[in-house]
Design a protein around this motif. Structure first.
Motif, short mmCIF file in Angstrom:
data_model
loop_
_atom_site.label_atom_id
_atom_site.label_comp_id
_atom_site.label_asym_id
_atom_site.label_seq_id
_atom_site.Cartn_x
_atom_site.Cartn_y
_atom_site.Cartn_z
N UNK A 109 -2.71 -64.58 -34.95
CA UNK A 109 -3.00 -64.38 -33.53
C UNK A 109 -3.40 -65.69 -32.84
N UNK A 110 -3.79 -66.69 -33.64
CA UNK A 110 -4.28 -67.95 -33.04
C UNK A 110 -3.26 -68.57 -32.08
N UNK A 111 -1.98 -68.56 -32.49
CA UNK A 111 -0.98 -69.30 -31.73
C UNK A 111 -0.35 -68.55 -30.56
N UNK A 117 2.29 -72.43 -34.66
CA UNK A 117 3.32 -71.40 -34.53
C UNK A 117 2.88 -70.37 -33.49
N UNK A 118 3.81 -70.06 -32.60
CA UNK A 118 3.57 -69.06 -31.55
C UNK A 118 4.36 -67.81 -31.93
N UNK A 119 3.64 -66.74 -32.25
CA UNK A 119 4.32 -65.50 -32.65
C UNK A 119 4.60 -64.57 -31.47
N UNK A 167 3.75 -73.83 -29.74
CA UNK A 167 3.04 -74.37 -28.58
C UNK A 167 3.00 -75.88 -28.80
N UNK A 168 3.43 -76.65 -27.81
CA UNK A 168 3.61 -78.09 -28.06
C UNK A 168 2.98 -78.97 -26.97
N UNK A 169 2.17 -79.96 -27.37
CA UNK A 169 1.86 -81.01 -26.38
C UNK A 169 3.19 -81.70 -26.10
N UNK A 170 3.61 -81.72 -24.85
CA UNK A 170 4.98 -82.17 -24.56
C UNK A 170 5.18 -83.67 -24.82
N UNK A 194 4.50 -74.14 -23.69
CA UNK A 194 4.67 -72.94 -24.50
C UNK A 194 6.16 -72.64 -24.62
N UNK A 195 6.66 -72.62 -25.84
CA UNK A 195 8.11 -72.47 -26.05
C UNK A 195 8.47 -71.04 -26.45
#
Ligand SMILES: Cc1cc2nc3c(=O)[nH]c(=O)nc-3n(C[C@H](O)[C@H](O)[C@H](O)COP(=O)(O)OP(=O)(O)OC[C@H]3O[C@@H](n4cnc5c(N)ncnc54)[C@H](O)[C@@H]3O)c2cc1C
Length: 411
Positions: free
Chosen positions: A199-201, A70-72, A100-103, A45-46
């Motif tokens: 809201x999903x991210x 996209x993470x808001x 949010x990223x699979x690293x 999570x970035x």
């Protein structure tokens, strides 16, 4: 013997950002990475500040093209209570979102991006030794494919080896963390019933009844990362396999019962990590600098790890560039003090969280909008913002807020 200006150890976010920055300045870089990418690492999570650094480094477009969700912001949940922090509502004039990223995907994109700028990136290359002298440094490494040992001569070494902690081990720089020993048990799942729209991210951070907390991090590939962080005793108190314990702890929380009701674990066995908080005696020395997790690592609760990694790496390549050009550099002030000011701000949040104060501030003081924005700025990674007392004087600010909340003052 191979020759280069700078050897970067490790191709995680810290290593790749440092390598890209040095290439932008025209220096030769050899980045040695022990594993073959793509490889898994935790830290998915970035924070928006990361996007800003990637933009400065000229790596943002490559990361954007990967299509990460996209993470808001972040949602904190405790029993029936919830508070939502939206990264567009901060006191800092910065980015309003991150990802949010699979690293395995994210780190591969960044390593390729650094290589695209001309860094010589070599996977399966394990750094085993460093020897410093008046003129430079000799770095020894093993090519894990051939088993051959090699050496490279450089003017400077940047350590981005993360949990490998290469220079901390070789130069005996480790220090005990001032944070408690904790454990994480986690898995990727399918079948997560996510909220709709923007809201999903969001990351969900759910307080665990027994002490500790849960993360829920959705990816664009349909999988979601879920994990529990707590004192090892919390896990030991449960019966069954790690998979059964993880399932039980996740589904006991009212806010996750419906969301995760149909989840299927992706890995047969959840993964465990423990004792990951690390301290460090010094962040630099003659011809070396430590960045990211190769230096100090606090705790995952505010997703600060990658942000600290890229912030420190960006700063490192700046000061190393100046040093290599023969300019005066005060490594203590220009690097160590700067990096630690942000790390110490996050430390104050982590400590306040585990003391239970931050949850009280979040859940009972949300009407104080200007304060919420200042706190949200730090949660967005703007922990180095000199204009924000909740960053620069985080410890005192949070303690006074907690006291006000305890005394029933909410604005
Ligand atoms: C349970 C948990 C959850 C977390 N969640 C988050 C989160 O949601 N968000 C977040 O931002 N952070 C999170 N973190 C922190 C995150 O994992 C790290 O802060 C981040 O990965 C640090 O990046 P880095 O580039 O410093 O190191 P890394 O990403 O660890 O990369 C270091 C690289 O160096 C390589 N290496 C190691 N040894 C050698 C060697 N001898 N020679 C050559 N190469 C070597 C490794 O193979 C690796 O590829 C979490 C941490 C934990 C423990």
């Amino acid at each position: 013997m191979l020759q280069t200006d700078v050897v970067v150890i490790g191709a995680g976010p810290a290593g790749s950002v440092a390598a890209a920055g040095l290439r932008n300045q025209g220096f030769d870089v050899l980045m040695l990475e022990k594993t073959q990418f793509p490889r898994f690492v935790i830290g998915e999570s970035l924070l928006p500040r990361t996007n800003e650094i990637l933009s400065k480094a000229g790596m943002l477009e490559d990361a954007e093209a990967a299509g990460f969700i996209v993470k808001h912001g972040a949602v904190f949940l405790q029993g029936e209570d919830r508070v939502q922090f939206n990264f567009r509502e901060t006191s800092a004039a910065g980015w309003g979102h991150s990802w949010q990223v699979p690293r395995e995907d994210f780190d591969t994109v960044l390593a390729k991006s650094a290589a695209g700028k001309g860094a010589d990136v070599r996977f399966q290359h394990d750094v085993t030794d460093v020897a410093f002298d008046d003129d430079g440094v000799t770095v020894s490494f093993t090519d894990l494919d051939s088993g051959e040992q090699h050496q490279v001569r450089a003017k400077f070494v940047i350590d981005g080896s993360g949990y490998g902690r290469v220079l901390a081990r070789l130069l005996d720089l480790d220090e005990t963390s001032d944070l408690k020993y904790r454990m994480a048990l986690f898995n990727h799942v399918t079948g997560d019933k996510r909220p709709a729209g923007d809201d999903e991210g969001y990351i969900w951070i759910v307080t665990l009844e027994q002490g500790g907390w849960i993360w829920v991090i959705p990816f664009s590939n349909g999988k979601t990362s879920v994990g529990v962080v707590a004192d090892p005793a919390v896990f030991e108190a449960e019966q069954g396999s790690d998979a059964e314990i993880l399932r039980k702890l996740l589904l006991q929380e009212p806010s996750l019962k419906t969301r995760l009701a149909d989840m299927q674990f992706v890995w047969d066995k959840p993964r465990r990590l423990e004792g990951y908080s690390k301290g460090i005696r010094q962040l630099y020395g003659d011809r070396y600098i430590l960045t990211g997790n190769a230096s100090e690592f606090l705790d995952p609760v505010f997703s600060s790890g990658v942000t600290v990694a890229v912030e420190s790496a960006w700063r490192a390549q700046e000061v190393v560039g100046r040093y290599l050009r023969g300019e005066a550099v005060d490594f203590e002030k220009d690097y160590a003090e700067y990096v630690m000011s942000g790390v110490d701000a996050f430390r104050a949040y982590v400590k306040s969280w585990y003391a239970g104060d931050l949850q009280k501030i979040f859940l009972t003081n949300t009407r104080a909008e200007s304060i919420k924005k200042k706190i949200c700025s730090v949660l967005a990674g703007y922990a180095w913002d000199e204009t924000n007392p909740f960053a620069m004087y985080a410890d005192q600010s949070l303690k006074s807020m907690a006291e006000m909340v305890s005394n029933g003052v909410s604005e």
